[in-house]
Design a protein around this motif. Structure first.
Motif, mmCIF file in Angstrom:
data_model
loop_
_atom_site.group_PDB
_atom_site.id
_atom_site.type_symbol
_atom_site.label_atom_id
_atom_site.label_comp_id
_atom_site.label_asym_id
_atom_site.label_seq_id
_atom_site.Cartn_x
_atom_site.Cartn_y
_atom_site.Cartn_z
ATOM 1 N N ASP A 109 18.562 54.068 62.333
ATOM 2 C CA ASP A 109 17.904 55.255 62.890
ATOM 3 C C ASP A 109 17.939 56.442 61.918
ATOM 4 N N LYS A 110 18.367 56.203 60.657
ATOM 5 C CA LYS A 110 18.380 57.199 59.573
ATOM 6 C C LYS A 110 19.353 58.343 59.845
ATOM 7 N N SER A 111 20.401 58.062 60.582
ATOM 8 C CA SER A 111 21.374 59.112 60.895
ATOM 9 C C SER A 111 22.772 58.674 60.478
ATOM 10 N N LEU A 112 23.671 59.652 60.429
ATOM 11 C CA LEU A 112 25.094 59.417 60.194
ATOM 12 C C LEU A 112 25.863 60.060 61.336
ATOM 13 N N ARG A 113 26.827 59.333 61.854
ATOM 14 C CA ARG A 113 27.656 59.869 62.936
ATOM 15 C C ARG A 113 29.122 59.684 62.587
ATOM 16 N N ALA A 114 29.931 60.663 62.969
ATOM 17 C CA ALA A 114 31.383 60.591 62.771
ATOM 18 C C ALA A 114 32.051 60.571 64.139
ATOM 19 N N TRP A 115 33.132 59.785 64.251
ATOM 20 C CA TRP A 115 33.790 59.561 65.537
ATOM 21 C C TRP A 115 35.304 59.682 65.388
ATOM 22 N N GLU A 116 35.949 60.122 66.457
ATOM 23 C CA GLU A 116 37.399 59.967 66.575
ATOM 24 C C GLU A 116 37.661 58.536 67.038
ATOM 25 N N TYR A 117 38.625 57.878 66.404
ATOM 26 C CA TYR A 117 38.891 56.483 66.761
ATOM 27 C C TYR A 117 39.372 56.400 68.209
ATOM 28 N N GLY A 118 38.683 55.590 69.004
ATOM 29 C CA GLY A 118 39.045 55.395 70.407
ATOM 30 C C GLY A 118 38.313 56.306 71.366
ATOM 31 N N ILE A 119 37.573 57.300 70.856
ATOM 32 C CA ILE A 119 36.837 58.222 71.724
ATOM 33 C C ILE A 119 35.341 58.006 71.499
ATOM 34 N N GLU A 157 42.775 59.426 57.126
ATOM 35 C CA GLU A 157 43.977 58.624 57.414
ATOM 36 C C GLU A 157 43.743 57.667 58.584
ATOM 37 N N ASN A 158 42.539 57.115 58.636
ATOM 38 C CA ASN A 158 42.141 56.086 59.613
ATOM 39 C C ASN A 158 42.118 56.587 61.054
ATOM 40 N N ARG A 159 42.118 57.907 61.226
ATOM 41 C CA ARG A 159 42.022 58.461 62.579
ATOM 42 C C ARG A 159 40.567 58.653 63.004
ATOM 43 N N ARG A 160 39.669 58.621 62.038
ATOM 44 C CA ARG A 160 38.244 58.781 62.317
ATOM 45 C C ARG A 160 37.469 57.715 61.550
ATOM 46 N N PHE A 161 36.217 57.568 61.913
ATOM 47 C CA PHE A 161 35.357 56.684 61.135
ATOM 48 C C PHE A 161 33.922 57.199 61.173
ATOM 49 N N MET A 162 33.192 56.847 60.115
ATOM 50 C CA MET A 162 31.792 57.261 59.971
ATOM 51 C C MET A 162 30.916 56.024 60.073
ATOM 52 N N THR A 163 29.762 56.188 60.719
ATOM 53 C CA THR A 163 28.846 55.063 60.882
ATOM 54 C C THR A 163 27.429 55.490 60.494
ATOM 55 N N THR A 164 26.662 54.553 59.962
ATOM 56 C CA THR A 164 25.246 54.790 59.681
ATOM 57 C C THR A 164 24.429 53.677 60.318
ATOM 58 N N SER A 165 23.144 53.961 60.483
ATOM 59 C CA SER A 165 22.313 53.053 61.259
ATOM 60 C C SER A 165 20.889 53.068 60.716
#
Length: 466
Positions: free
Chosen positions: A326-336, A316-324
């Motif tokens: 560097d062959k990794s995936l990271r998940a984040w809380e939006y704003g943190i 629900e748009n509170r988090r987002f996932m990113t790839t790079s």
């Protein structure tokens, strides 16, 4: 005889050209020359003096000015104002040199680091008419069609693989880099290209080119509409991100961190719709607010070890996932700016494109090892090992991946010019279209139609399929 010598001297005179006279050629060895040179230098130098050391100090004192130094005492330094000795004291007058005028600083116009002129953005309307009989622009969602573009999808909605080519748009002079349908309705199509231009097209009626947005100086890497389509953001290899008005073509504001933006994404949530994220070439994800001055981002997410390729909102748009890279995936809380999940396995490859499943539970990523992988976008962010879509080639390109609005099909471009359609559940390839002679790098589903997709390739052509 004397007259002949005088005449010869006149003809061979080199006055004003070379020094006149005669010099005997002397041959001298290098050793003899060096000895003579040393003798001359020795005559000019004053007689040598033995340098004095400072006092050894008191052996009972450890610290301070009179501390014991012993054999480690320094040599006394002769001061230039020391008048002791036989030499005569000479008063020296110092003259100030004239300060030479400094040249003006060179212009930074050609460096592409700083915008030299903020009014470089231009726009041109190409459509047949800018307003309809009611004074509405192309932003108005048409209602005279067989399909309802305004309402929600019906319960029995199902997507199918397209079979035939409906239309080809040609205006870009270089490769297509990204395609985006107008949010929700899909009656307009936004295209970005390596020719530094962004264009918007009419999907229905005349299917004409409506407007060109010019302002970037290098290839446009990504485009993204905001939640209602009234504005869109562009990122380019000229290191600029620009916010445009979709209707008027005006450039509203400019953003830059000095790095190249690889991906730009508006926050889909309406409460924070003025904010956007950008994945940069310097490994950072930056968060800007379009209401604030563009000097610095409001947040930085700095944990990746390579250029950022994808940003996908989830939960629900509170988090987002990113790839790079560097062959990794990271998940984040939006704003943190601290990752809540870090996924990096030895068998992983860089993931270059992503698409969220309509259910909100999964995200499909285009992996650089010629497959599409699926990760859960809920708490665990684990890879779904049962879902792997193979059969297309993507090596060397950032090939797009898109999931159909009903969630039943996965579409992917191909470096050989194909468009591949996979069944979401069985992971089997349903259909394959030869869409271009060059690599198909952009592919999107029309959000309200059952079987209409659009593709963009390196030849600059945009094709609409049904």
């Amino acid at each position: 005889m004397a007259d002949q010598q005088l005449e010869l001297a006149k003809r061979t005179s080199t006055k004003g050209k070379v020094p006149t006279g005669y010099a005997d050629e002397i041959v001298i060895s290098e050793t003899a020359f060096r000895n003579a040179h040393r003798a001359v230098e020795a005559n000019h130098e004053p007689p040598t003096k033995k340098r004095k050391r400072e006092g050894k100090g008191d052996s009972s004192v450890v610290y301070g000015a009179s501390a014991y130094k012993g054999p480690w005492a320094r040599y006394e330094v002769e001061r230039p104002d020391d008048s002791s000795g036989s030499e005569e004291e000479v008063e020296v007058e110092y003259e100030e040199d004239d300060i030479a005028p400094q040249p003006a600083a060179p212009s930074k116009a050609g460096t592409a680091y700083i915008e030299s002129d903020g009014s470089r953005e231009t726009t041109e309307f190409h459509g047949s008419q800018q307003y309809d009989y009611q004074g509405r622009t192309y932003m108005h969602v048409p209602q005279d069609l067989d399909v309802d573009l305004r309402g929600d999808l019906p319960d029995d909605y199902k997507n199918y693989a397209p079979k035939k080519l409906l239309h080809t748009w040609k205006s870009h002079t270089k490769a297509i880099t990204q395609l985006r349908f107008f949010p929700d309705a899909g009656h307009l199509l936004l295209s970005a290209s390596a020719d530094s231009k962004v264009k918007i097209w009419d999907v229905y009626h005349q299917r004409e080119l409506l407007r060109t947005y010019s302002g970037h100086t290098k290839s446009v890497s990504d485009v993204c509409f905001n939640y209602d389509g009234s504005r869109f953001m562009t990122g380019s290899f000229d290191r600029q991100m620009k916010l445009w008005d979709t209707e008027t073509g005006q450039c509203i504001s400019r953003f830059s961190t000095g790095a190249t933006p690889h991906v730009v994404r508006f926050q889909p949530d309406q409460s924070t719709a003025t904010e956007f994220l950008a994945g940069m070439s310097d490994k950072k994800i930056v968060q800007f607010d379009t209401r604030k001055p563009a000097e610095s981002p409001v947040q930085e997410y700095d944990h990746h070890l390579g250029p950022v390729n994808t940003i996908t909102f989830c939960d629900e748009n509170r988090r987002f996932m990113t790839t790079s890279d560097d062959k990794s995936l990271r998940a984040w809380e939006y704003g943190i700016p601290v990752p809540i999940k870090f996924v990096a396995e030895p068998y992983m490859f860089p993931m270059v494109r992503s698409s969220s499943h309509p259910s909100g539970k999964y995200v499909a990523f285009q992996s650089s090892d010629n497959q599409i992988v699926v990760y859960a976008s809920t708490e665990r962010f684990r890879q779904n090992r049962k879902k792997s879509y193979r059969g297309h080639n993507n090596a060397g390109y950032a090939i797009d991946v898109a999931i159909s609005p009903d969630g039943g099909m996965v579409m992917s471009g191909d470096s050989g010019g194909y468009v591949c359609f996979y069944d979401w559940k069985t992971c089997k390839m349903w259909h394959k279209i030869k869409a271009s002679e060059s690599a198909v790098v952009a592919a999107q589903w029309q959000p309200k139609e059952t079987s209409k997709v659009v593709t963009g390739a390196l030849d600059g052509l945009i094709k609409y399929w049904d």
